[in-house]
Design a protein around this motif. Structure first.
Motif, PDB file in Angstrom:
ATOM      1  N   TYR A  30       0.814  -1.214   0.000  1.00  0.00           N
ATOM      2  CA  TYR A  30       0.000   0.000   0.000  1.00  0.00           C
ATOM      3  C   TYR A  30       0.847   1.263   0.000  1.00  0.00           C
ATOM      4  CZ  TYR A  30      -4.261  -2.541   0.008  1.00  0.00           C
ATOM      5  OH  TYR A  30      -5.287  -3.344  -0.404  1.00  0.00           O
ATOM      6  N   TRP A 100      -9.525   0.587  -3.111  1.00  0.00           N
ATOM      7  CA  TRP A 100      -8.090   0.561  -2.827  1.00  0.00           C
ATOM      8  C   TRP A 100      -7.254   0.070  -3.996  1.00  0.00           C
ATOM      9  CZ3 TRP A 100      -8.010  -2.286   2.562  1.00  0.00           C
ATOM     10  CH2 TRP A 100      -8.639  -1.484   3.510  1.00  0.00           C
ATOM     11  N   GLY A 104      -5.478   3.246  -4.285  1.00  0.00           N
ATOM     12  CA  GLY A 104      -4.643   3.252  -3.081  1.00  0.00           C
ATOM     13  C   GLY A 104      -5.489   3.553  -1.863  1.00  0.00           C
TER      14      GLY A 104
END
Lengths: 190, 119
Positions: A30, A100, A104
């Motif tokens: 991430y 996501w 992100g």
């Protein structure tokens, strides 16, 4: 907080529920590998490839996975296309559900109560604060994300980009334009 | 130095135009633990969203969302308690042990739980 998180990590590791190495991999993913550039590539492809745009409209989950951006929470994706008469904007009123895999982690304002509450009630004033002024006859549609369904806004392709390749187009696609709190950049602005 | 510059200079914090995505390493760790536990099947993402939402809507939650990861951590603890994995007293005890270990560790050395003089 740091000590408490460390304590939790120790307990969960001892119980065999997590592997610290796997935690590091998730953090690294991430931090460095997932971000709005993924979504920008999806948008650029949709702009330049009508067959892909059509697939994205019908089954965004599969179309996005085909580019290598899979969701980790098993969520379904829906692509919502801006047009000359409709502007789309995404919020999660419940908490902070966010796509996501293509964008992100969410920006601070997306998680904050003012955006979560006002985006639905008064989207035009929220857009104005983001510097987006829409024609009065353009409809604003607000999509409320859930744990199962996340939305990706496909902004309108800016004029003056005929013949551009996907990489050049992707540079015009901002994170905010894919949440709907912004528009794609104009070519002269890059 | 602006907030944005500070974020860029910090090598391990992901940044976007609003600054770092995580404001501190513990936030990234707490985030990743939830992702890992969900992948292991301890809870569904829907369950998680509702648990997190309850914390975010608590009356004492910050209006600007600045305590988002504090809420995240409280939600994780609540979830672990409801699943019978671990309760607050056990977490409290080990947190205190980490604090003691940190105080007993000379500056510049890694903090290890074995350094806890109270263990």
């Amino acid at each position: 907080m740091a000590a408490r998180v460390r304590a939790l990590e120790t307990i969960l590791t001892q119980k065999g529920l997590i592997d610290p190495a796997a935690i590091d991999v998730i953090v690294d993913t991430y931090e460095t590998k997932v971000g709005p550039r993924n979504g920008a590539r999806v948008v650029a492809k949709a702009w330049s490839d009508p067959a892909f745009a059509d697939w994205l409209r019908r089954d965004a989950t599969a179309a996005i996975v085909s580019l290598g951006y899979g969701g980790r929470q098993g969520e379904h994706m829906q692509a919502v296309f801006n047009s000359s008469d409709t502007h789309n904007m995404v919020v999660c009123t419940l908490c902070s559900c966010y796509p996501w895999s293509v964008l992100g982690l969410p920006p601070v304002w997306y998680k904050a109560p003012p955006y979560r509450s006002r985006a639905v009630i008064d989207p035009r004033s929220v857009l104005a604060e983001f510097g987006v002024e829409l024609p009065a006859d353009k409809a604003v549609r607000v999509w409320d994300s859930t744990a199962e369904l996340r939305y990706l806004v496909i902004p309108e392709r800016p004029a003056g980009t005929e013949g551009w390749d996907e990489e050049r187009l992707a540079a015009l696609v901002t994170r905010d334009s894919m949440i709907g709190t912004g528009l794609a950049r104009e070519p002269e602005a890059t | 130095m602006s907030r944005h510059d500070a974020a860029r200079l910090s090598p391990h914090l992901p940044a976007d135009s609003d600054g770092p995505v995580f404001a501190a390493p513990w936030q990234a760790q707490a985030f990743a633990m939830v992702v890992a536990l969900h992948e292991r099947g301890l809870f569904s993402w829907d369950e998680w969203a509702h648990t997190l939402s309850t914390e975010l809507k608590a009356p004492d939650a910050a209006a600007d969302g600045s305590d988002y990861y504090d809420c995240w951590l409280r939600a994780l603890e609540r979830m672990l308690a409801s699943k019978g994995v671990v309760g607050a007293p056990e977490i409290d005890d080990l947190t205190e042990a980490w604090h003691r270990a940190a105080r007993a560790t000379p500056h510049g050395r890694p903090i290890l739980l074995e350094n806890d003089p109270g263990a």
